[in-house]
Design an enzyme around this catalytic site. Sequence first.
Site, PDB file in Angstrom:
ATOM      1  N   ASP A 113       0.836  -1.201   0.000  1.00  0.00           N
ATOM      2  CA  ASP A 113       0.000   0.000   0.000  1.00  0.00           C
ATOM      3  C   ASP A 113       0.873   1.254   0.000  1.00  0.00           C
ATOM      4  O   ASP A 113       1.868   1.330   0.731  1.00  0.00           O
ATOM      5  CB  ASP A 113      -0.896  -0.022   1.246  1.00  0.00           C
ATOM      6  N   GLU A 131       1.252  -0.398  -5.119  1.00  0.00           N
ATOM      7  CA  GLU A 131       0.358   0.717  -5.409  1.00  0.00           C
ATOM      8  C   GLU A 131       1.264   1.943  -5.532  1.00  0.00           C
ATOM      9  O   GLU A 131       1.650   2.545  -4.538  1.00  0.00           O
ATOM     10  CB  GLU A 131      -0.665   0.916  -4.289  1.00  0.00           C
TER      11      GLU A 131
END
Length: 546
Positions: free
Chosen positions: A199, A241
Amino acid sequence: MTYWYDDVIVYGIDVKVFCDSNGDGFGDFRGLTGKLDYLTDLGIDCVWLLPFYPSPLRDNGYDVTDYCDVDPRLGTLDDFKAFMAAAKEHGIRVLIDLVANHTSSDHAWFQAARQDRESPYRDYYVWVDEPPPNTGKTPVFPGVEDSNWTYDAAADAHYWHYFYRHQPGLNHRNPKVREEFRKVMAFWLQLGVDGFRIDAAPMMIADKGTEDPFSQSRHAIVREMRAYAETINPEVVLLAEANTEPERLDEFFGSRTDADEMNMLFNFLLNVYIFLVLARGEAEQLHEFLRILPHTPENGQWLNFLRNHDELDLSRLTEAEREDVLAAFAPDPAMRAYDRGIRRRLAPMLNGDRRRMELAFSLLFSTPGTPLLMWGDEIGMGDDLSLEERESVRTPMQWSRDSNGGFSSAPAAKLFRPVIDKGDFGYQRVNVAAQQSDSQSFWHWMRRLMRCTHQLPELNHGEIDLIRADDSSVLVHASTWEGKTTITIHNLSAEPCRVHCHFEGYDLSQFEDVFDDQPYERVEGSVIELHGYGYRWLRSPAPQSD
């Protein structure tokens, strides 16, 4: 050489809203385990699980309080182990979210850090007595947070955060923080997971609020993570990401010849360009994007998607391009998020137009890379704009016409998040059971698309050849790998067309239609017929053996 993540279809799941097995209003691992037959039948061979760790759920689980456990509302570690065993039996790989950029402010590390300047956890985070001058960085959620620094009275200091103030940013310059996450990765890899979605990767490696996040010393943090994970599982995948500047995006692979950082990157640029060409009905921008798409290392891969669990971020488009996409797909300000994007699902963005939904997914699956679906994409689920921020696209899975869409037997008031129960996308009209029983439904179309894609490995592995068409609304490209070629043609206009394509080097009389929006006459010569929003996939026959 091929890698397992080149040949899968990934399906993103928020366990909390997928299937509730015990009627408490929360989806759970037992419910998910019971749906593995469904995923296998659909054609899914890899799942990505959004955070399922203990959390106060102020940011849908991206505010973690314990990285080595399961939120008790979603089950137990034993339930997770049972899920992993069943997933392996079904041939389904499992990726999980690794939220290494920040913790919840409720995490024991942060609570210890804020109470004592001499705590060993103090340097797990970034503190200053007075915030430095504005460095040009802004919070990820403008309008919700007005600064990257928040004052904490107990600490009598300001701490750094990229996201919400209840998500203090971790300091990966501290080797103890990196050691903590090596332990976290080891814990889950030993339970059988196949990899991690990292993330907010650019934020994780940034020098918080001060320096360029792309210095080589910062990327060493990611290389260290990758090298360690591979000591436990040589086939592990790290998926980043990394929604960052186009010219620097592929730096997250690491080496240009041998990815030594991330194996996979979300293809955020393809994502926004697909919506741009859908909005304009003109192929040129996507044609140009495919021309300049950075080559991946041999062991690197793009993960392509249309929508995910966040807003559709349009910040990489020009102002004029962004306005065109917003006008087409988010004309109401309530449909927009953070002055940069759209908080809607695909189906309502396209007004439920089956032709355009098929066109969008045909574009996605025929572009080089591994495709990603989110839960409910296969039935054309809608969104709930009455929910705040990105929660609008995170509603429960709609399994049937039963109460709560078959997601949960709990009273509606006890659901973690409400189901969509009104309008064209309410569960009474849009659900798995109804579409499975209708051979002409969107669910069956998606299932055929996935099966076809699995039979065409050149779409993922092949070299792309852009083919000029004498119609600005038509996109044509070929993918060739190991002697096999698939040519895909897409009409981005609502109007039917007969278009001349420059197929030099390809004998179209030898190609056969393998996936089309409607039956077409066999191609002869260079003129292609397409219906409005039509698509055709043509494949060369198998090479003849002597």
